[in-house]
Design a protein around this motif. Structure first.
Motif, PDB file in Angstrom:
ATOM      1  N   ARG A   1       0.816  -1.218   0.000  1.00  0.00           N
ATOM      2  CA  ARG A   1       0.000   0.000   0.000  1.00  0.00           C
ATOM      3  C   ARG A   1       0.850   1.270   0.000  1.00  0.00           C
ATOM      4  O   ARG A   1       0.398   2.308  -0.458  1.00  0.00           O
ATOM      5  CB  ARG A   1      -0.962  -0.037   1.181  1.00  0.00           C
ATOM      6  N   GLU A   2       2.070   1.196   0.505  1.00  0.00           N
ATOM      7  CA  GLU A   2       3.000   2.332   0.462  1.00  0.00           C
ATOM      8  C   GLU A   2       3.669   2.461  -0.909  1.00  0.00           C
ATOM      9  O   GLU A   2       4.364   3.436  -1.165  1.00  0.00           O
ATOM     10  CB  GLU A   2       4.102   2.158   1.519  1.00  0.00           C
ATOM     11  N   GLY A   3       3.499   1.449  -1.771  1.00  0.00           N
ATOM     12  CA  GLY A   3       4.182   1.436  -3.063  1.00  0.00           C
ATOM     13  C   GLY A   3       5.636   1.018  -2.952  1.00  0.00           C
ATOM     14  O   GLY A   3       6.411   1.159  -3.905  1.00  0.00           O
ATOM     15  N   ALA A   4       6.024   0.485  -1.807  1.00  0.00           N
ATOM     16  CA  ALA A   4       7.426   0.150  -1.538  1.00  0.00           C
ATOM     17  C   ALA A   4       7.970  -0.962  -2.440  1.00  0.00           C
ATOM     18  O   ALA A   4       9.176  -0.988  -2.718  1.00  0.00           O
ATOM     19  CB  ALA A   4       7.603  -0.240  -0.070  1.00  0.00           C
ATOM     20  N   TYR A   5       7.107  -1.864  -2.898  1.00  0.00           N
ATOM     21  CA  TYR A   5       7.571  -2.985  -3.731  1.00  0.00           C
ATOM     22  C   TYR A   5       7.674  -2.637  -5.217  1.00  0.00           C
ATOM     23  O   TYR A   5       8.262  -3.392  -5.988  1.00  0.00           O
ATOM     24  CB  TYR A   5       6.654  -4.191  -3.565  1.00  0.00           C
ATOM     25  N   ASN A   6       7.112  -1.524  -5.637  1.00  0.00           N
ATOM     26  CA  ASN A   6       7.160  -1.153  -7.058  1.00  0.00           C
ATOM     27  C   ASN A   6       8.605  -0.952  -7.496  1.00  0.00           C
ATOM     28  O   ASN A   6       9.377  -0.267  -6.824  1.00  0.00           O
ATOM     29  CB  ASN A   6       6.352   0.117  -7.314  1.00  0.00           C
ATOM     30  N   ASN A   7       8.972  -1.558  -8.615  1.00  0.00           N
ATOM     31  CA  ASN A   7      10.307  -1.456  -9.229  1.00  0.00           C
ATOM     32  C   ASN A   7      11.414  -2.146  -8.449  1.00  0.00           C
ATOM     33  O   ASN A   7      12.588  -1.901  -8.697  1.00  0.00           O
ATOM     34  CB  ASN A   7      10.681   0.013  -9.493  1.00  0.00           C
ATOM     35  N   VAL A   8      11.060  -3.027  -7.520  1.00  0.00           N
ATOM     36  CA  VAL A   8      12.071  -3.746  -6.742  1.00  0.00           C
ATOM     37  C   VAL A   8      12.531  -4.989  -7.511  1.00  0.00           C
ATOM     38  O   VAL A   8      11.734  -5.742  -8.067  1.00  0.00           O
ATOM     39  CB  VAL A   8      11.542  -4.105  -5.342  1.00  0.00           C
ATOM     40  N   ALA A   9      13.855  -5.176  -7.522  1.00  0.00           N
ATOM     41  CA  ALA A   9      14.505  -6.243  -8.294  1.00  0.00           C
ATOM     42  C   ALA A   9      14.276  -7.636  -7.719  1.00  0.00           C
ATOM     43  O   ALA A   9      14.139  -7.814  -6.503  1.00  0.00           O
ATOM     44  CB  ALA A   9      16.017  -5.974  -8.347  1.00  0.00           C
ATOM     45  N   PHE A  10      14.290  -8.608  -8.626  1.00  0.00           N
ATOM     46  CA  PHE A  10      14.452 -10.014  -8.254  1.00  0.00           C
ATOM     47  C   PHE A  10      15.958 -10.243  -8.213  1.00  0.00           C
ATOM     48  O   PHE A  10      16.576 -10.613  -9.197  1.00  0.00           O
ATOM     49  CB  PHE A  10      13.774 -10.929  -9.275  1.00  0.00           C
ATOM     50  N   HIS A  11      16.557  -9.973  -7.061  1.00  0.00           N
ATOM     51  CA  HIS A  11      18.014  -9.929  -6.937  1.00  0.00           C
ATOM     52  C   HIS A  11      18.673 -11.300  -6.854  1.00  0.00           C
ATOM     53  O   HIS A  11      19.852 -11.441  -7.151  1.00  0.00           O
ATOM     54  CB  HIS A  11      18.408  -9.107  -5.698  1.00  0.00           C
ATOM     55  N   ARG A  12      17.911 -12.321  -6.464  1.00  0.00           N
ATOM     56  CA  ARG A  12      18.469 -13.673  -6.325  1.00  0.00           C
ATOM     57  C   ARG A  12      17.469 -14.644  -6.931  1.00  0.00           C
ATOM     58  O   ARG A  12      16.363 -14.820  -6.410  1.00  0.00           O
ATOM     59  CB  ARG A  12      18.700 -13.989  -4.844  1.00  0.00           C
ATOM     60  N   VAL A  13      17.863 -15.273  -8.043  1.00  0.00           N
ATOM     61  CA  VAL A  13      16.954 -16.187  -8.742  1.00  0.00           C
ATOM     62  C   VAL A  13      17.741 -17.440  -9.110  1.00  0.00           C
ATOM     63  O   VAL A  13      18.696 -17.383  -9.878  1.00  0.00           O
ATOM     64  CB  VAL A  13      16.358 -15.533 -10.011  1.00  0.00           C
ATOM     65  N   ILE A  14      17.324 -18.567  -8.536  1.00  0.00           N
ATOM     66  CA  ILE A  14      18.019 -19.831  -8.755  1.00  0.00           C
ATOM     67  C   ILE A  14      17.098 -20.767  -9.522  1.00  0.00           C
ATOM     68  O   ILE A  14      16.029 -21.160  -9.021  1.00  0.00           O
ATOM     69  CB  ILE A  14      18.458 -20.460  -7.421  1.00  0.00           C
ATOM     70  N   ASP A  15      17.494 -21.111 -10.746  1.00  0.00           N
ATOM     71  CA  ASP A  15      16.706 -21.986 -11.608  1.00  0.00           C
ATOM     72  C   ASP A  15      16.399 -23.291 -10.874  1.00  0.00           C
ATOM     73  O   ASP A  15      17.277 -23.886 -10.257  1.00  0.00           O
ATOM     74  CB  ASP A  15      17.479 -22.256 -12.904  1.00  0.00           C
ATOM     75  N   GLY A  16      15.145 -23.714 -10.906  1.00  0.00           N
ATOM     76  CA  GLY A  16      14.737 -24.948 -10.254  1.00  0.00           C
ATOM     77  C   GLY A  16      14.534 -24.817  -8.755  1.00  0.00           C
ATOM     78  O   GLY A  16      14.197 -25.794  -8.088  1.00  0.00           O
ATOM     79  N   PHE A  17      14.729 -23.618  -8.210  1.00  0.00           N
ATOM     80  CA  PHE A  17      14.566 -23.415  -6.771  1.00  0.00           C
ATOM     81  C   PHE A  17      13.572 -22.278  -6.502  1.00  0.00           C
ATOM     82  O   PHE A  17      12.409 -22.531  -6.223  1.00  0.00           O
ATOM     83  CB  PHE A  17      15.929 -23.162  -6.131  1.00  0.00           C
ATOM     84  N   MET A  18      14.026 -21.007  -6.618  1.00  0.00           N
ATOM     85  CA  MET A  18      13.137 -19.899  -6.278  1.00  0.00           C
ATOM     86  C   MET A  18      13.644 -18.577  -6.847  1.00  0.00           C
ATOM     87  O   MET A  18      14.798 -18.461  -7.259  1.00  0.00           O
ATOM     88  CB  MET A  18      12.948 -19.790  -4.766  1.00  0.00           C
ATOM     89  N   ALA A  19      12.723 -17.570  -6.841  1.00  0.00           N
ATOM     90  CA  ALA A  19      13.032 -16.192  -7.234  1.00  0.00           C
ATOM     91  C   ALA A  19      12.777 -15.308  -6.023  1.00  0.00           C
ATOM     92  O   ALA A  19      11.669 -15.289  -5.487  1.00  0.00           O
ATOM     93  CB  ALA A  19      12.149 -15.753  -8.394  1.00  0.00           C
ATOM     94  N   GLN A  20      13.807 -14.573  -5.578  1.00  0.00           N
ATOM     95  CA  GLN A  20      13.711 -13.749  -4.377  1.00  0.00           C
ATOM     96  C   GLN A  20      13.706 -12.272  -4.735  1.00  0.00           C
ATOM     97  O   GLN A  20      14.457 -11.820  -5.595  1.00  0.00           O
ATOM     98  CB  GLN A  20      14.882 -14.057  -3.450  1.00  0.00           C
ATOM     99  N   THR A  21      12.871 -11.516  -4.024  1.00  0.00           N
ATOM    100  CA  THR A  21      12.696 -10.084  -4.240  1.00  0.00           C
ATOM    101  C   THR A  21      12.298  -9.429  -2.924  1.00  0.00           C
ATOM    102  O   THR A  21      12.300 -10.076  -1.879  1.00  0.00           O
ATOM    103  CB  THR A  21      11.629  -9.825  -5.332  1.00  0.00           C
ATOM    104  N   GLY A  22      11.958  -8.150  -2.981  1.00  0.00           N
ATOM    105  CA  GLY A  22      11.371  -7.490  -1.821  1.00  0.00           C
ATOM    106  C   GLY A  22      12.303  -6.646  -0.989  1.00  0.00           C
ATOM    107  O   GLY A  22      11.887  -6.126   0.048  1.00  0.00           O
ATOM    108  N   ASP A  23      13.566  -6.475  -1.410  1.00  0.00           N
ATOM    109  CA  ASP A  23      14.475  -5.601  -0.667  1.00  0.00           C
ATOM    110  C   ASP A  23      14.139  -4.156  -1.030  1.00  0.00           C
ATOM    111  O   ASP A  23      14.667  -3.605  -1.983  1.00  0.00           O
ATOM    112  CB  ASP A  23      15.934  -5.925  -1.000  1.00  0.00           C
ATOM    113  N   VAL A  24      13.249  -3.552  -0.251  1.00  0.00           N
ATOM    114  CA  VAL A  24      12.802  -2.196  -0.577  1.00  0.00           C
ATOM    115  C   VAL A  24      13.857  -1.149  -0.226  1.00  0.00           C
ATOM    116  O   VAL A  24      13.785  -0.019  -0.696  1.00  0.00           O
ATOM    117  CB  VAL A  24      11.449  -1.866   0.097  1.00  0.00           C
ATOM    118  N   GLU A  25      14.845  -1.528   0.575  1.00  0.00           N
ATOM    119  CA  GLU A  25      15.910  -0.596   0.962  1.00  0.00           C
ATOM    120  C   GLU A  25      16.955  -0.422  -0.134  1.00  0.00           C
ATOM    121  O   GLU A  25      17.335   0.691  -0.481  1.00  0.00           O
ATOM    122  CB  GLU A  25      16.562  -1.085   2.256  1.00  0.00           C
ATOM    123  N   PHE A  26      17.429  -1.538  -0.702  1.00  0.00           N
ATOM    124  CA  PHE A  26      18.509  -1.486  -1.692  1.00  0.00           C
ATOM    125  C   PHE A  26      18.127  -2.052  -3.059  1.00  0.00           C
ATOM    126  O   PHE A  26      18.949  -2.094  -3.960  1.00  0.00           O
ATOM    127  CB  PHE A  26      19.743  -2.234  -1.181  1.00  0.00           C
TER     128      PHE A  26
END
Length: 195
Positions: A62-87
């Motif tokens: 609701r704060e818009g904090a997740y907009n434009n946040v990168a998927f910084h760690r993505v491991i094929d066959g495992f998972m895609a990680q995102t949500g670092d609103v700070e960096f």
């Protein structure tokens, strides 16, 4: 109570006994939509499993904090990680070196582990070594991983759009999935907010 709001006739409900809650559509207030380059991903948030984590995610959405946040760690066959609103904001303060190490201005959340399993489409909260260190980062599973069961908090399940998740740019396996030139969450919203 939940079924009454859905307006389902009683005869249909008899056939739903024993159906896991995750297989029922979430109410609009607990439905999160992430717009990716390849389409929208609809996630049923699970306040029944992790009420504090879900509330924090909804606050950040609701704060818009997740907009434009990168998927910084993505491991094929495992998972895609995102949500670092700070960096992780690719348009404001992104740091390739620090993305994945930050959180938000909100406090960390105590673990809310459950008996649910990490399967394809499960959304879990990322954390540091301390089980009570989840804050804003989350990950979406590409495949089952029973090793995470009971160790990480489950906050939701992908209801639709896994084909878009599958197309997220993968990271370097030799660098623990670090992504060079990562994809992003273009926009994140809660359906019940009507935006």
């Amino acid at each position: 109570m939940h079924f009454k709001r859905l307006g389902l006739p009683l005869i249909v409900l008899a056939g739903l006994v024993g159906v896991p809650a995750a297989s029922l559509a979430a109410e609009p207030d607990n439905t999160m939509v992430i717009s990716l380059k390849d389409g929208d991903v609809t996630i049923a948030l699970r306040p029944d499993l992790a009420p504090k984590h879900v509330e924090q995610i909804k606050t950040l959405v609701r704060e818009g904090a997740y907009n434009n946040v990168a998927f910084h760690r993505v491991i094929d066959g495992f998972m895609a990680q995102t949500g670092d609103v700070e960096f992780g904001d690719l348009e404001d303060g992104y740091s390739a070196e620090r993305s994945g190490t930050g959180g938000s201005q909100l406090p960390d959340i105590p673990a809310e582990f459950s008996e649910e399993h990490f399967v394809r489409g499960t959304v879990g909260m990322a954390r540091a070594q301390n089980p009570d260190s989840a804050n804003s980062q989350f990950f979406i599973m590409f495949a089952p991983n029973p090793g995470l069961d009971g160790q990480y908090t489950i906050v939701g399940t992908v209801e639709s759009g896994m084909e878009a998740v599958d197309k997220i740019k993968k990271g370097d396996p030799a660098a623990n999935g670090l992504v060079n030139g990562p994809d992003r969450m273009i926009k994140v919203r809660i359906v019940g907010d009507g935006n």
